[in-house]
Write an enzyme that holds these catalytic residues in place. Structure first.
Site, PDB file in Angstrom:
ATOM      1  N   LYS A   1      61.246   6.081 -49.836  1.00 30.67           N
ATOM      2  CA  LYS A   1      60.347   4.927 -49.973  1.00 30.67           C
ATOM      3  C   LYS A   1      58.980   5.374 -50.444  1.00 30.67           C
ATOM      4  CE  LYS A   1      61.730   1.533 -46.573  1.00 30.67           C
ATOM      5  NZ  LYS A   1      62.726   2.239 -45.773  1.00 30.67           N
TER       6      LYS A   1
ATOM      7  N   GLU B   1      73.235   8.034 -38.899  1.00 34.44           N
ATOM      8  CA  GLU B   1      72.134   8.136 -37.926  1.00 34.44           C
ATOM      9  C   GLU B   1      71.991   6.847 -37.120  1.00 34.44           C
ATOM     10  OE1 GLU B   1      68.124   7.319 -38.816  1.00 34.44           O
ATOM     11  OE2 GLU B   1      68.437   7.278 -40.980  1.00 34.44           O
TER      12      GLU B   1
HETATM   13  N1  PSU Z   1      62.872   5.895 -43.861  1.00 36.60           N
HETATM   14  C1  PSU Z   1      63.521   4.753 -44.121  1.00 36.60           C
HETATM   15  N2  PSU Z   1      64.280   4.206 -43.144  1.00 36.60           N
HETATM   16  C2  PSU Z   1      64.404   4.779 -41.902  1.00 36.60           C
HETATM   17  C3  PSU Z   1      63.712   5.996 -41.654  1.00 36.60           C
HETATM   18  C4  PSU Z   1      62.965   6.514 -42.667  1.00 36.60           C
HETATM   19  O1  PSU Z   1      63.436   4.259 -45.217  1.00 36.60           O
HETATM   20  O2  PSU Z   1      65.090   4.227 -41.019  1.00 36.60           O
HETATM   21  C5  PSU Z   1      63.874   6.672 -40.323  1.00 36.60           C
HETATM   22  C6  PSU Z   1      64.934   7.781 -40.409  1.00 36.60           C
HETATM   23  O3  PSU Z   1      65.596   7.879 -39.169  1.00 36.60           O
HETATM   24  C7  PSU Z   1      64.078   9.022 -40.632  1.00 36.60           C
HETATM   25  C8  PSU Z   1      62.882   8.701 -39.788  1.00 36.60           C
HETATM   26  O4  PSU Z   1      64.695  10.225 -40.246  1.00 36.60           O
HETATM   27  O5  PSU Z   1      62.643   7.321 -39.983  1.00 36.60           O
HETATM   28  C9  PSU Z   1      61.692   9.538 -40.164  1.00 36.60           C
HETATM   29  O6  PSU Z   1      60.690   9.399 -39.202  1.00 36.60           O
HETATM   30  P1  PSU Z   1      59.402  10.335 -39.275  1.00 36.60           P
HETATM   31  O7  PSU Z   1      58.718   9.924 -40.548  1.00 36.60           O
HETATM   32  O8  PSU Z   1      58.631   9.991 -38.039  1.00 36.60           O
HETATM   33  O9  PSU Z   1      59.902  11.736 -39.292  1.00 36.60           O
END
Ligand code: PSU
Ligand code: MN
Length: 304
Positions: free
Chosen positions: A159, A25
């Site tokens: 996390k 990603e």
């Molecule tokens: N969690 C992490 N590192 C990240 C992300 C999430 O520990 O870089 C990033 C990933 O790209 C994930 C996104 O798909 O954040 C999720 O965002 P949201 O919670 O807005 O869906």
């Protein structure tokens, strides 16, 4: 659909010849880590995958196309530019139609990987059910995408900025198998522990590849979450990181952060509060995931 896809020639060749490929990603590059560690990590991760004889395909949106496989210049741009969108599934049509630059989240990356025919995707951590989701309804589109799209994800668990228990419940509801590699406890990104037993576990990349093939042979659509604990020597003990995460969550609440800003805000504040030690752990676990992901991709290519 092909009008919107741009597959790097090396990746296209690999797809044609049924060679193992691992998708990566780009939100982690543009919004998950600071420059220049973001770009150097992205390059090193690609290198680790190549060493296993697997082709890396980093995914992003550029010039109105879903790009599968990026060149050095594109990687550098995504790492440095300030105007890169964080693109989840709902943002894809807008960013593509307007030819904006977009870094793809887990959800968007999976969707594009599937369009290209790639089955294995390596990241650091996925989005999930946020703490207080009972009030905020903040549940990442990563989860709903995982119920639809046939791309396996290797992550270091989730996390504890998220509600880990609710995230595991929600994955169960969506029918997504969760397999922890090499231990019984589901890991929580920075830490090998989370306090939750993983629904499934496996000590073998070959067995995991067999489970993927079986799931999709059965036409059970969707992802499999492969949780890979951070290497012991690089972990931050759960008790130690938890207070810092709580601080970042409190700050986000006071600052009124919501929607797509929530996750990037928390990631950035945790890195600042821990004075960079969380960044070193983050880099180590992504590399560790790249190695496992490449092994799974290799076995899957063999049996497919
Ligand atoms: N969690 C992490 N590192 C990240 C992300 C999430 O520990 O870089 C990033 C990933 O790209 C994930 C996104 O798909 O954040 C999720 O965002 P949201 O919670 O807005 O869906
Ligand atoms: Mn959200």
């Amino acid at each position: 659909m092909n009008n919107y896809l741009h597959i790097h020639p090396e990746v296209a060749e690999a797809i044609k010849n049924n060679l193992p490929i691992v998708a990566l990603e780009s939100t982690i590059i543009s919004h998950g880590m600071p420059y220049p560690q973001n770009v150097s990590t992205a390059r090193e991760v690609e290198g680790i995958i190549r060493e296993q004889g697997v082709i890396p395909a980093t995914i992003a949106i550029l010039d109105g196309k879903c790009c599968v496989g990026l060149n050095d210049e594109q990687l550098e741009y995504l790492g440095q530019a300030k105007d890169v969108w964080k693109v989840s599934l709902r943002d894809m049509p807008y960013v593509i139609a307007n030819k904006l630059a977009g870094a793809t989240t887990v959800a968007a990356t999976m969707r594009i990987a599937a369009m290209a025919g790639i089955k294995v995707f390596v990241t650091g951590g996925i989005g999930g059910v946020h703490r207080d989701a009972q009030q905020t309804m903040d549940i990442s589109a990563d989860l709903t995408e995982m119920s639809n799209t046939n791309v396996a994800i290797i992550s270091a668990g989730v996390k504890s900025i998220l509600d880990i228990r609710l995230t595991l419940e929600y994955l169960e509801t969506l029918g997504v198998p969760v397999i922890t590699y090499s231990q019984k406890e589901f890991p929580s990104f920075y830490s090998r522990e989370s306090g939750y037993t993983s629904p499934l576990s496996s000590d073998s990349a070959e067995e995991i590849a067999g489970i993927l093939k079986t799931k999709w042979d059965l036409n059970i659509n969707g992802s499999v979450l492969i949780a890979n604990p951070v290497p012991k020597e690089m972990e931050i003990p759960y008790a130690k990181i938890e207070s810092k995460i709580q601080q970042a969550l409190d700050e986000a609440k006071s600052a009124g952060i919501n929607g797509k800003e929530t996750t990037p805000f928390l990631l950035k504040r945790i890195a600042e509060i821990t004075g960079g030690s969380s960044l070193a752990t983050n880099i180590a676990l992504v590399k560790n995931n790249a190695l496992l992901g490449a092994k799974v991709a290799n076995y899957l290519a063999k049996i497919s």
